[in-house]
Design a protein around this motif. Sequence first.
Motif, PDB file in Angstrom:
ATOM      1  N   ARG A  61      -0.590  48.079 -34.180  1.00  0.00           N
ATOM      2  CA  ARG A  61      -2.012  48.414 -34.229  1.00  0.00           C
ATOM      3  C   ARG A  61      -2.866  47.182 -33.980  1.00  0.00           C
ATOM      4  NH1 ARG A  61      -0.293  51.806 -38.467  1.00  0.00           N
ATOM      5  NH2 ARG A  61      -0.804  50.208 -40.016  1.00  0.00           N
ATOM      6  N   ARG A  62      -2.454  46.063 -34.558  1.00  0.00           N
ATOM      7  CA  ARG A  62      -3.214  44.833 -34.362  1.00  0.00           C
ATOM      8  C   ARG A  62      -3.202  44.418 -32.896  1.00  0.00           C
ATOM      9  NH1 ARG A  62      -1.482  40.077 -38.213  1.00  0.00           N
ATOM     10  NH2 ARG A  62      -2.047  41.731 -39.695  1.00  0.00           N
ATOM     11  N   ARG A  64      -2.952  46.416 -30.354  1.00  0.00           N
ATOM     12  CA  ARG A  64      -3.839  47.341 -29.628  1.00  0.00           C
ATOM     13  C   ARG A  64      -5.303  46.990 -29.842  1.00  0.00           C
ATOM     14  NH1 ARG A  64      -0.500  52.785 -31.359  1.00  0.00           N
ATOM     15  NH2 ARG A  64       1.098  52.675 -29.713  1.00  0.00           N
TER      16      ARG A  64
END
Length: 304
Positions: A61-62, A64
């Motif tokens: 997620r980071r 992205r």
Amino acid sequence: MTSTAGIAIAMLIGIAGTSIIHLSKGVMKHGVERLRACTIAASASGDSATGAPVPPGGLRRRARVIYAAGVAMNFTNPLWVIVANRFAPTVYYTSMYGAGLVSLLLFSRLVLHERLDRRRLFGAMVVIAGTLLVGFSRIVTPVPAMYFANRTRVLLAAGCWALAAPLVGLLSRRGSLTLQELLFGLFGGGLASLEAVLKGVAQSGAAGSTFLPQTGANWWVFAVSFAGAAGAFGMIQWSYLRRCRVSIMAAAYDVSYVALPLLLVPLAFSGERLGMLPVAGLVVLGIGAFVIQSGPAASVPPVA
């Protein structure tokens, strides 16, 4: 005739805009590399022989978020162009583009850990010097308002460049990494600069430049200009898939972004000449790009 204050404001906007846009390339590359690392780690975890752990979802997620931040920064480019065009012809904005290479070089070295030897640092400084020389030349010899540009010629030049860019990307697949960095940078930068030029044409009017187009024909040119931004963005992403070094690709991108609007001046304005001082600036830009691109050629892994 454009006022000196208008020229100065457009050039200052150019420096601010180019610093953000250059940083966006590095941020996007950082996100791509982290996503790739997560994918490799996840693939390895499926192999019982490796026993590698699956990367936590938070890391993906980071990555992205980092990539999305770079995309958002990159897409501010049209806004910088539109604002700068209100004060002076587009070439004053584009002439400052190489100055942003400083921010990207720092990011590439400190965050991406790309190797920047003395030769490439010297080449980057030469590119910046060429950029400043080009900007100075346009102050000494002012450019006519974009309202007087031959729109048919400008649109034809933009169309030919847009058609050539993907063909060059496809045909260069088996070339050396250095060659691909050069070609992706040149054609991506050209597409981005043509977007700026087309917006300058679309915003122009008999009474001066406006923030948004004032006629139906200008709105069409304005809409078409975003294809240049999309094409430049696509070339940048494509270069990442080819594993092009962002600091090297960006040098060629800068040369094209500064050079193409200048080369369009004699084509777009009847009776206008390029002049010796702008030519000298372009030569310095070319020398800087050559210094950065020269050196041992690297091989390219088979990618899309």
